[in-house]
Write an enzyme that holds these catalytic residues in place. Structure first.
Site, mmCIF file in Angstrom:
data_model
loop_
_atom_site.group_PDB
_atom_site.id
_atom_site.type_symbol
_atom_site.label_atom_id
_atom_site.label_comp_id
_atom_site.label_asym_id
_atom_site.label_seq_id
_atom_site.Cartn_x
_atom_site.Cartn_y
_atom_site.Cartn_z
ATOM 1 N N PRO A 197 29.496 28.236 4.291
ATOM 2 C CG PRO A 197 28.495 27.417 6.170
ATOM 3 C CD PRO A 197 28.600 28.655 5.280
ATOM 4 C CD GLU A 198 28.749 30.767 -1.492
ATOM 5 O OE1 GLU A 198 28.595 29.700 -2.899
ATOM 6 O OE2 GLU A 198 28.990 31.341 -1.368
ATOM 7 C CE LYS A 200 23.750 27.272 -1.210
ATOM 8 N NZ LYS A 200 23.045 28.896 -1.012
ATOM 9 N NE ARG A 227 24.567 35.857 11.915
ATOM 10 C CZ ARG A 227 25.037 36.389 10.550
ATOM 11 N NH1 ARG A 227 26.116 36.497 10.018
ATOM 12 N NH2 ARG A 227 24.058 36.911 10.106
ATOM 13 N NE ARG A 230 21.177 35.722 -0.008
ATOM 14 C CZ ARG A 230 20.106 35.737 0.470
ATOM 15 N NH1 ARG A 230 19.451 37.036 0.558
ATOM 16 N NH2 ARG A 230 19.732 34.826 1.153
#
Length: 267
Positions: free
Chosen positions: A2-3, A60, A112, A257
């Site tokens: 989710p951005e 976000k 998570r 990343r």
DNA sequence: ACTATCCCCTGACGGC
DNA sequence: TGCCGTCAGGGGATAG
């Protein structure tokens, strides 16, 4: 993950469901979700019986504006999502349930357990967020970029400078702008900064129009998928031909990343 | 004060 | 079949 476009999609869907309703009850069996609060009990006490004045997105971050002393802040992190019109018992990985005064429920699903909830003051300065990527003006953006001396991708990912961009859209924006993710911001020309700003807006807006990128965990509140994954140019296309010039997309690591870029047209 | 690195979690997937 | 390593990655904590 989710951005900005994914969180915007979620907030738009949940808004009509939540705004104007009172929080009847809040339930959770995941204490970890409240690790930044005094206790779950404190959250319960602060939000139950309060009316949701507005549901907002900042970068976000999701904020339930309440008519009490505190607002309820939620970050979905990587695998979090909000579900509407569903029962907790029939879903997996539900970490929190917000029951409204009309009996309907907002579920927070998070495989998570990276998601986090906070109680925040009405005027909160603890979030250390820069301006939202869709709100920041060009002059502000250019100033922010120019006073840093770091890899441009690192700067785009830093929420304290500009908020809302994550790994997927950082790669996409830089592909369109023709700038290498590793380029130091102090070497960028004004032309390049203009391109990055322009594509930051067009990429994020286009992604919102198709409800975001479904890769691994992200889904809309009704369970359907976002459409941007099919439209992406570089993210997770290592080894494929660049849509612009046919060169093979390469992958490297920046700021922990996975980073994807075209070695031919990104300079 | 600033920056770079570590780590939290769980599931999917490839190799042997 | 099943075990193991790798990858997905936002951001707080911590080390330097």
């Amino acid at each position: 993950m989710p951005e900005l476009p994914e969180v915007e999609t979620i907030v738009r869907a949940v808004k009509p469901y939540a705004e104007g309703k009172k929080i009847q009850a809040i339930r959770s069996d995941t204490p970890r979700l409240f690790r930044e609060c005094k206790s779950f009990g404190a959250v319960k006490k602060a939000v139950e019986g309060k009316r949701i004045i507005a549901l907002e997105r900042i970068g976000k971050n999701i904020v339930f504006r309440l008519d009490g002393e505190y607002d309820l802040w939620l970050h979905l992190m990587m695998s979090g999502s909000l579900l509407t019109g569903r029962e907790a018992g029939k879903e997996t990985y539900i970490r929190m349930e917000i029951e409204l005064d009309n009996g309907k429920k907002i579920l927070f699903r998070d495989i998570r357990k990276f998601g986090r909830v906070r109680l925040v003051e009405k005027i909160d300065t603890s979030m250390r967020l820069g301006p939202d990527a869709l709100v920041v003006s060009f002059s502000q953006f250019a100033y922010i970029i120019q006073r840093k001396k770091k890899a441009v991708k690192t700067v785009l990912l830093d929420q304290s400078l500009v908020c809302g961009i994550g790994n997927i859209y950082a790669d996409e924006i830089l592909w369109y702008a023709g700038v290498m993710p590793l380029r130091n911001t102090d070497s960028l020309s004004m032309e390049e900064i203009k391109k990055i700003y322009k594509y930051m807006n067009t990429v994020l807006s286009a992604a919102i129009r198709v409800a975001g990128t479904s890769f691994r965990d992200y889904r809309k509140p009704d369970g359907s998928e976002g459409g941007y994954f099919a439209a992406r140019k570089v993210y997770q296309r290592t080894g494929e031909a660049c849509a612009k010039d046919g060169a093979l997309i390469q992958r490297t690591i920046i700021a922990q990343r996975g980073t994807h870029f075209c070695p031919a047209h990104q300079l």
